[in-house]
Write a protein that holds these residues in place. Structure first.
Motif, PDB file in Angstrom:
ATOM      1  N   LEU A 292       0.856  -1.189   0.000  1.00 39.95           N
ATOM      2  CA  LEU A 292       0.000   0.000   0.000  1.00 39.95           C
ATOM      3  C   LEU A 292       0.887   1.231   0.000  1.00 39.95           C
ATOM      4  N   ALA A 293       0.597   2.174  -0.908  1.00 38.12           N
ATOM      5  CA  ALA A 293       1.325   3.444  -0.959  1.00 38.12           C
ATOM      6  C   ALA A 293       0.372   4.578  -0.627  1.00 38.12           C
ATOM      7  N   ALA A 294       0.855   5.512   0.196  1.00 33.67           N
ATOM      8  CA  ALA A 294       0.043   6.659   0.586  1.00 33.67           C
ATOM      9  C   ALA A 294       0.954   7.815   0.956  1.00 33.67           C
ATOM     10  N   ILE A 295       0.393   9.010   0.954  1.00 33.01           N
ATOM     11  CA  ILE A 295       1.079  10.208   1.448  1.00 33.01           C
ATOM     12  C   ILE A 295       0.446  10.537   2.792  1.00 33.01           C
ATOM     13  N   VAL A 296       1.253  10.547   3.839  1.00 34.91           N
ATOM     14  CA  VAL A 296       0.739  10.577   5.209  1.00 34.91           C
ATOM     15  C   VAL A 296       1.293  11.777   5.968  1.00 34.91           C
ATOM     16  N   GLY A 297       0.425  12.408   6.762  1.00 31.99           N
ATOM     17  CA  GLY A 297       0.872  13.496   7.624  1.00 31.99           C
ATOM     18  C   GLY A 297       0.025  14.739   7.456  1.00 31.99           C
ATOM     19  N   GLU A 298       0.524  15.837   7.994  1.00 28.27           N
ATOM     20  CA  GLU A 298      -0.158  17.123   7.914  1.00 28.27           C
ATOM     21  C   GLU A 298       0.818  18.173   7.407  1.00 28.27           C
ATOM     22  N   GLU A 299       0.286  19.157   6.693  1.00 29.67           N
ATOM     23  CA  GLU A 299       1.168  20.229   6.227  1.00 29.67           C
ATOM     24  C   GLU A 299       1.807  20.923   7.424  1.00 29.67           C
ATOM     25  N   PRO A 300       3.066  21.315   7.301  1.00 36.41           N
ATOM     26  CA  PRO A 300       3.903  21.310   6.095  1.00 36.41           C
ATOM     27  C   PRO A 300       4.737  20.043   5.930  1.00 36.41           C
ATOM     28  N   VAL A 301       4.516  19.027   6.777  1.00 36.27           N
ATOM     29  CA  VAL A 301       5.357  17.822   6.705  1.00 36.27           C
ATOM     30  C   VAL A 301       4.490  16.612   6.368  1.00 36.27           C
ATOM     31  N   MET A 302       4.622  16.117   5.170  1.00 36.81           N
ATOM     32  CA  MET A 302       3.981  14.868   4.766  1.00 36.81           C
ATOM     33  C   MET A 302       5.042  13.966   4.147  1.00 36.81           C
ATOM     34  N   ARG A 303       4.817  12.662   4.269  1.00 39.46           N
ATOM     35  CA  ARG A 303       5.767  11.726   3.683  1.00 39.46           C
ATOM     36  C   ARG A 303       5.030  10.649   2.910  1.00 39.46           C
ATOM     37  N   ALA A 304       5.553  10.324   1.745  1.00 42.95           N
ATOM     38  CA  ALA A 304       5.059   9.161   1.020  1.00 42.95           C
ATOM     39  C   ALA A 304       5.617   7.924   1.698  1.00 42.95           C
ATOM     40  N   VAL A 305       4.747   6.949   1.940  1.00 44.30           N
ATOM     41  CA  VAL A 305       5.176   5.724   2.614  1.00 44.30           C
ATOM     42  C   VAL A 305       4.713   4.517   1.817  1.00 44.30           C
ATOM     43  N   LEU A 306       5.440   3.433   1.983  1.00 40.31           N
ATOM     44  CA  LEU A 306       5.076   2.152   1.390  1.00 40.31           C
ATOM     45  C   LEU A 306       4.965   1.144   2.520  1.00 40.31           C
ATOM     46  N   VAL A 307       3.785   0.537   2.645  1.00 39.10           N
ATOM     47  CA  VAL A 307       3.550  -0.470   3.679  1.00 39.10           C
ATOM     48  C   VAL A 307       3.374  -1.820   3.001  1.00 39.10           C
ATOM     49  N   THR A 308       4.145  -2.807   3.432  1.00 37.92           N
ATOM     50  CA  THR A 308       4.061  -4.167   2.897  1.00 37.92           C
ATOM     51  C   THR A 308       3.532  -5.095   3.979  1.00 37.92           C
ATOM     52  N   ARG A 309       2.551  -5.915   3.625  1.00 40.45           N
ATOM     53  CA  ARG A 309       2.038  -6.908   4.578  1.00 40.45           C
ATOM     54  C   ARG A 309       2.956  -8.120   4.532  1.00 40.45           C
ATOM     55  N   SER A 310       3.741  -8.280   5.578  1.00 41.20           N
ATOM     56  CA  SER A 310       4.752  -9.331   5.569  1.00 41.20           C
ATOM     57  C   SER A 310       4.243 -10.655   6.115  1.00 41.20           C
ATOM     58  N   ALA A 311       3.149 -10.608   6.879  1.00 43.11           N
ATOM     59  CA  ALA A 311       2.514 -11.813   7.400  1.00 43.11           C
ATOM     60  C   ALA A 311       1.078 -11.438   7.744  1.00 43.11           C
ATOM     61  N   THR A 312       0.303 -12.402   8.214  1.00 47.28           N
ATOM     62  CA  THR A 312      -1.118 -12.150   8.459  1.00 47.28           C
ATOM     63  C   THR A 312      -1.351 -10.915   9.321  1.00 47.28           C
ATOM     64  N   GLY A 313      -0.592 -10.774  10.395  1.00 46.76           N
ATOM     65  CA  GLY A 313      -0.795  -9.627  11.275  1.00 46.76           C
ATOM     66  C   GLY A 313       0.396  -8.708  11.354  1.00 46.76           C
ATOM     67  N   ALA A 314       1.281  -8.759  10.370  1.00 51.66           N
ATOM     68  CA  ALA A 314       2.526  -7.982  10.426  1.00 51.66           C
ATOM     69  C   ALA A 314       2.667  -7.101   9.194  1.00 51.66           C
ATOM     70  N   PHE A 315       3.103  -5.868   9.425  1.00 52.77           N
ATOM     71  CA  PHE A 315       3.263  -4.899   8.347  1.00 52.77           C
ATOM     72  C   PHE A 315       4.624  -4.219   8.474  1.00 52.77           C
ATOM     73  N   HIS A 316       5.254  -3.991   7.323  1.00 56.68           N
ATOM     74  CA  HIS A 316       6.559  -3.331   7.285  1.00 56.68           C
ATOM     75  C   HIS A 316       6.389  -2.002   6.552  1.00 56.68           C
ATOM     76  N   ARG A 317       6.795  -0.912   7.207  1.00 56.25           N
ATOM     77  CA  ARG A 317       6.577   0.436   6.667  1.00 56.25           C
ATOM     78  C   ARG A 317       7.907   1.096   6.331  1.00 56.25           C
ATOM     79  N   VAL A 318       7.980   1.664   5.134  1.00 53.58           N
ATOM     80  CA  VAL A 318       9.175   2.382   4.691  1.00 53.58           C
ATOM     81  C   VAL A 318       8.761   3.793   4.278  1.00 53.58           C
TER      82      VAL A 318
END
Length: 217
Positions: free
Chosen positions: A170-196
């Motif tokens: 999942l890719a999204a732009i997250v945060g509030e102005e003036p600081v937002m970051r594009a992030v990539l979240v990968t589902r690595s297991a059923t209940g586990a997620f890795h965020r970059v």
């Protein structure tokens, strides 16, 4: 204006310097006619390094942001994609060239209709636009290999992350102005997620998503 020269300049001067080096993404940007997804009044600005206005106060993300998100999602031909925030339909068109199927949700009826027209004109047959609030995704039709949020949110709802397959992104732009970051979240297991965290940017809000409470002292 020399359209093809402007397209070439967009790719070489804006997109490639932004670490978009995937040849399949660069080739797509040369093929998919961005100018046909831009409102007529702004067509001369189709290749400029800026967000472009769309009807009803919405906007089309800048070319380099769309290209970088597309590269980071690394969509494969067998995958199903959910997009939230269709806008003009341009990102849906790019995703459709790389995926098996794209379902794109747009909350504003006028934009959903125009995006359908734009995709039909571009002969995109594996992308479906639906007029709907996409903040909760499509749990009944998931899970998905890829989810793309084409706009910013205060935070990514867990309900959307739960609609990813294991290995899904999942890719999204997250945060509030003036600081937002594009992030990539990968589902690595059923209940586990890795965020970059990918890069800093600013993008208009997607409608329907919650905002954090603001306390005043």
């Amino acid at each position: 204006m020399n359209i093809e020269q402007a397209r070439f300049n967009m790719i070489e001067q804006q997109i490639r310097p932004w670490d978009v080096l995937d040849s399949s993404v660069l080739s797509l940007l040369a093929i998919v006619r961005r100018e046909e997804f831009v409102p007529p009044a702004y067509r001369a600005m189709a290749f400029t390094d800026m967000d472009l206005p769309l009807p009803e106060g919405q906007c089309m993300l800048s070319p380099k942001v769309e290209a970088r998100l597309l590269q980071e999602l690394a969509v494969h031909k067998h995958e199903r994609v959910l997009e939230v925030g269709t806008g003009s339909g341009f990102m849906a068109a790019l995703l459709a060239h790389k995926a098996r199927e794209v379902i794109s949700l747009e909350i504003r009826p006028a934009l959903a209709l125009q995006a359908k027209i734009n995709l039909q004109r571009a002969a995109i047959v594996n992308a479906e636009v639906r007029q709907a609030d996409g903040s909760r995704g499509l749990a009944d039709e998931g899970p998905f290999d890829v989810i793309a949020l084409s706009g910013s949110v205060a935070e990514i709802p867990q309900g959307l992350l739960d609609q990813l397959k294991v290995g899904g992104r999942l890719a999204a732009i997250v945060g509030e102005e003036p600081v937002m970051r594009a992030v990539l979240v990968t589902r690595s297991a059923t209940g586990a997620f890795h965020r970059v965290e990918l890069f800093d940017t600013v993008a208009p809000r997607l409608e329907g998503f919650g905002e954090p409470s603001k306390f005043s002292f």
